[in-house]
Design a protein around this motif. Structure first.
Motif, PDB file in Angstrom:
ATOM      1  N   GLY A  32    -102.039 -58.102 -67.352  1.00 19.99           N
ATOM      2  CA  GLY A  32    -103.110 -58.071 -66.370  1.00 19.99           C
ATOM      3  C   GLY A  32    -102.676 -57.983 -64.917  1.00 19.99           C
ATOM      4  N   VAL A  33    -101.476 -58.471 -64.601  1.00 14.25           N
ATOM      5  CA  VAL A  33    -101.063 -58.531 -63.197  1.00 14.25           C
ATOM      6  C   VAL A  33    -100.575 -57.151 -62.769  1.00 14.25           C
ATOM      7  N   ASP A  34    -101.240 -56.567 -61.791  1.00 16.87           N
ATOM      8  CA  ASP A  34    -100.838 -55.200 -61.446  1.00 16.87           C
ATOM      9  C   ASP A  34     -99.681 -55.217 -60.450  1.00 16.87           C
ATOM     10  N   THR A  35     -99.038 -54.056 -60.362  1.00 14.95           N
ATOM     11  CA  THR A  35     -97.796 -53.958 -59.603  1.00 14.95           C
ATOM     12  C   THR A  35     -98.002 -54.269 -58.123  1.00 14.95           C
ATOM     13  N   ALA A  36     -99.115 -53.788 -57.570  1.00 21.84           N
ATOM     14  CA  ALA A  36     -99.340 -54.014 -56.141  1.00 21.84           C
ATOM     15  C   ALA A  36     -99.410 -55.503 -55.834  1.00 21.84           C
ATOM     16  N   GLU A  37    -100.074 -56.262 -56.716  1.00 18.43           N
ATOM     17  CA  GLU A  37    -100.173 -57.699 -56.483  1.00 18.43           C
ATOM     18  C   GLU A  37     -98.794 -58.361 -56.601  1.00 18.43           C
ATOM     19  N   SER A  88     -84.610 -56.412 -51.035  1.00 13.20           N
ATOM     20  CA  SER A  88     -84.319 -56.733 -49.630  1.00 13.20           C
ATOM     21  C   SER A  88     -85.127 -55.851 -48.678  1.00 13.20           C
ATOM     22  N   ARG A  89     -85.580 -54.700 -49.160  1.00 10.14           N
ATOM     23  CA  ARG A  89     -86.342 -53.795 -48.280  1.00 10.14           C
ATOM     24  C   ARG A  89     -87.794 -53.634 -48.732  1.00 10.14           C
ATOM     25  N   LEU A  90     -88.273 -54.637 -49.421  1.00 13.55           N
ATOM     26  CA  LEU A  90     -89.626 -54.557 -49.968  1.00 13.55           C
ATOM     27  C   LEU A  90     -90.674 -54.369 -48.873  1.00 13.55           C
ATOM     28  N   ALA A  91     -90.384 -54.878 -47.696  1.00 10.34           N
ATOM     29  CA  ALA A  91     -91.342 -54.755 -46.589  1.00 10.34           C
ATOM     30  C   ALA A  91     -91.534 -53.290 -46.190  1.00 10.34           C
ATOM     31  N   GLN A  92     -90.550 -52.450 -46.503  1.00 17.60           N
ATOM     32  CA  GLN A  92     -90.644 -51.036 -46.106  1.00 17.60           C
ATOM     33  C   GLN A  92     -91.468 -50.198 -47.087  1.00 17.60           C
ATOM     34  N   LEU A  93     -91.821 -50.782 -48.208  1.00 18.04           N
ATOM     35  CA  LEU A  93     -92.586 -50.039 -49.222  1.00 18.04           C
ATOM     36  C   LEU A  93     -94.026 -49.878 -48.739  1.00 18.04           C
ATOM     37  N   GLN A  98     -96.668 -48.055 -55.876  1.00 16.88           N
ATOM     38  CA  GLN A  98     -95.640 -47.050 -56.203  1.00 16.88           C
ATOM     39  C   GLN A  98     -94.247 -47.681 -56.289  1.00 16.88           C
ATOM     40  N   PHE A  99     -94.193 -48.949 -56.648  1.00 19.49           N
ATOM     41  CA  PHE A  99     -92.898 -49.639 -56.682  1.00 19.49           C
ATOM     42  C   PHE A  99     -91.908 -48.936 -57.600  1.00 19.49           C
ATOM     43  N   ARG A 100     -92.397 -48.497 -58.752  1.00 14.82           N
ATOM     44  CA  ARG A 100     -91.491 -47.871 -59.717  1.00 14.82           C
ATOM     45  C   ARG A 100     -90.914 -46.568 -59.154  1.00 14.82           C
ATOM     46  N   ALA A 101     -91.770 -45.740 -58.567  1.00 16.70           N
ATOM     47  CA  ALA A 101     -91.312 -44.460 -58.017  1.00 16.70           C
ATOM     48  C   ALA A 101     -90.326 -44.697 -56.863  1.00 16.70           C
ATOM     49  N   TRP A 102     -90.617 -45.700 -56.066  1.00 16.62           N
ATOM     50  CA  TRP A 102     -89.756 -46.027 -54.924  1.00 16.62           C
ATOM     51  C   TRP A 102     -88.374 -46.490 -55.408  1.00 16.62           C
ATOM     52  N   THR A 103     -88.384 -47.343 -56.425  1.00 18.10           N
ATOM     53  CA  THR A 103     -87.104 -47.846 -56.951  1.00 18.10           C
ATOM     54  C   THR A 103     -86.349 -46.730 -57.662  1.00 18.10           C
ATOM     55  N   LEU A 104     -87.103 -45.836 -58.301  1.00 16.82           N
ATOM     56  CA  LEU A 104     -86.444 -44.683 -58.943  1.00 16.82           C
ATOM     57  C   LEU A 104     -85.720 -43.834 -57.884  1.00 16.82           C
ATOM     58  N   ALA A 105     -86.365 -43.661 -56.730  1.00 13.13           N
ATOM     59  CA  ALA A 105     -85.716 -42.900 -55.653  1.00 13.13           C
ATOM     60  C   ALA A 105     -84.428 -43.590 -55.199  1.00 13.13           C
TER      61      ALA A 105
END
Lengths: 213, 243
Positions: A32-37, A88-93, A98-105
């Motif tokens: 139930g917990v979505d990625t954005a949260e 460490s750079r989560l603030a820049q997301l 889109q966490f998965r796509a960002w981490t894939l990059a």
């Protein structure tokens, strides 16, 4: 006859011991917990949210790194470095969903660095670590023909320039969408299409792949 | 010849779960040391090595300070203490002071360092009739074993739970979380407390607070998933209108 409350307690009686046992089997992740949260909570410093993000995406990203690098040990290093950077750079997301796509990059960027280093090592006469070609990564039940095709594919991909190889692997080995490949490569859609077109023309001369749906 | 499926990873082995776990442990270990500290440690080590190297090179060329009358005079004028010419007598008569007050008049040559031997400590001039402390260093006293209060509370809570005393178990868990928040088990204890409040005591609002505090303190990896689920359940129960 025991009361309902007592029966509830009886069922839960071992919980105190079981829950604190370090070797307890890992439970399923909450759907139930979505990625954005989770990203928002991780930004607020909640380690458990980071843990859930990691467990949700790490296996898939490790798989990608392993197929791109052909080395389980190097892939594990890349996974570690990628999440270290990501947290460490989560603030820049900008788009938390889109966490998965960002981490894939990030993974792809780290893989490119490693491949550059490997090329340098080969150039100075040192053999780079490359111990798991695709046919050695085949599933146990894979047919001999499939293993043979994988070996050919591995050789063909090695001969490709790195950007083309990465684009083709992301698209046809991992099954990423075109937009996701472009985002992971940090290139425009047009450039990515050009890379893919060149790579596909080269690969399909040597290896047979199922028709695209 | 059978073509390869799309995506090709269908015929490749899935990633090793153990590798995922290993990378997480490494990640946690790396993150315990702040990134600003690591370069600082590296620079400190480099500076220490460089200083040692310089000292090794410069030392033979440096003048011997013992023969410098000027240095002695300055030291004496500043009232600096000098090391004794020989170790003080141990036991027997009145113990002598290890250090003598420096003065310009007493300023002479710098004495040699004391000879190697048993380590001796000066405890001050003893008063008459008082027991004299040992001058020679004895064996170090054994360190006191820390009492595992959190473990004891947890065991008591477990006993109470098994005996059907839910309220007592909840109180003990709350006490553990309140007074031993830095203990690694505090988060898990709060998770259990929340479960009791939610399922047995019928206190969903309190359960939400317990679960949220557990999230803040951190729980074992295998509890993270159920904790989130339980938190959501408690929030729904707390927000639901009373029947």
């Amino acid at each position: 006859m025991s009361s309902p409350r007592q029966s509830v307690e009886d069922e839960r009686a071992p919980a105190l011991v079981v829950r604190l046992r370090p070797d307890a089997p890992p439970p399923r992740l909450p759907e139930g917990v979505d990625t954005a949260e989770l990203v928002a909570r991780a930004r607020a410093g909640e380690r458990s949210a980071e843990s859930i993000l990691y467990r949700r995406y790490a296996a898939g990203l490790l798989e990608v790194a392993q197929h791109l690098l052909r080395s389980p040990a190097a892939a594990e290093d890349v996974l570690h470095d990628a999440f270290l950077l990501a947290f460490s750079r989560l603030a820049q997301l900008k788009q938390p969903a889109q966490f998965r796509a960002w981490t894939l990059a990030i993974v792809v960027s780290l893989v490119r660095k490693r491949l550059r280093r490997q090329r340098l090592l080969r150039w100075v006469g040192l053999e780079a670590v490359d111990d798991a070609p695709l046919h050695l990564q085949a599933r146990d039940g894979a047919s001999v023909e499939a293993r043979g095709e994988l070996a050919v594919l591995d050789g063909v991909l090695r001969a490709l320039p790195v950007p083309l190889r990465l684009a083709w692997t992301l698209r046809h080995v991992e099954g990423e969408k075109l937009e996701a490949v472009a985002a992971a490569m940090g290139k425009s859609l047009a450039t990515t299409k050009r890379y893919l077109s060149k790579a596909e023309a080269h690969v399909e001369r040597h290896v047979a792949l199922e028709e695209s749906p | 010849m059978s073509p390869l499926p799309r995506p090709v990873k269908q015929v490749l082995v899935p990633p090793d779960e153990a590798a995922v776990g290993r990378a997480w442990v490494r990640l946690e270990t790396t993150r315990r040391v702040p990134t600003t500290v690591r370069p600082a440690i590296a620079w400190a080590a480099f500076a220490a090595l460089a200083a040692a190297g310089v000292a090794l090179v410069v030392r033979p060329a440096a003048p011997a300070p013992a023969s410098s009358a000027a240095a002695s005079a300055v030291g004496g004028a500043l009232g600096l203490a000098r090391a004794p010419a020989s170790p003080p007598p141990v036991g027997g008569g009145e113990a002598a002071a290890l250090v003598s007050e420096g003065s310009a008049a007493a300023a002479g040559s710098v004495t040699a360092p004391p000879r190697a031997g048993p380590r001796v400590f000066w405890h001050g001039r003893p008063t008459a009739g008082a027991a004299r402390p040992s001058l020679v260093e004895g064996p170090a006293p054994a360190p006191e074993q820390p009492v595992d209060e959190a473990g004891a509370l947890l065991a008591s809570a477990d006993d109470a739970w098994r005996a059907g005393q839910t309220t007592r178990a909840a109180t003990l868990l709350a006490e553990l979380a309140a007074h031993h928040a830095d203990d690694a088990r505090a988060g898990a204890a709060l998770y259990l407390l929340g479960q009791m409040q939610l399922d047995v005591l019928g206190q969903p609002a309190e359960a939400v607070a317990s679960f949220q505090r557990a999230l803040q303190l951190g729980v074992p990896d295998d509890v993270v998933g159920p904790l989130w689920t339980a938190l959501e359940q408690a929030q729904r129960s707390a927000e639901a209108p009373a029947p």
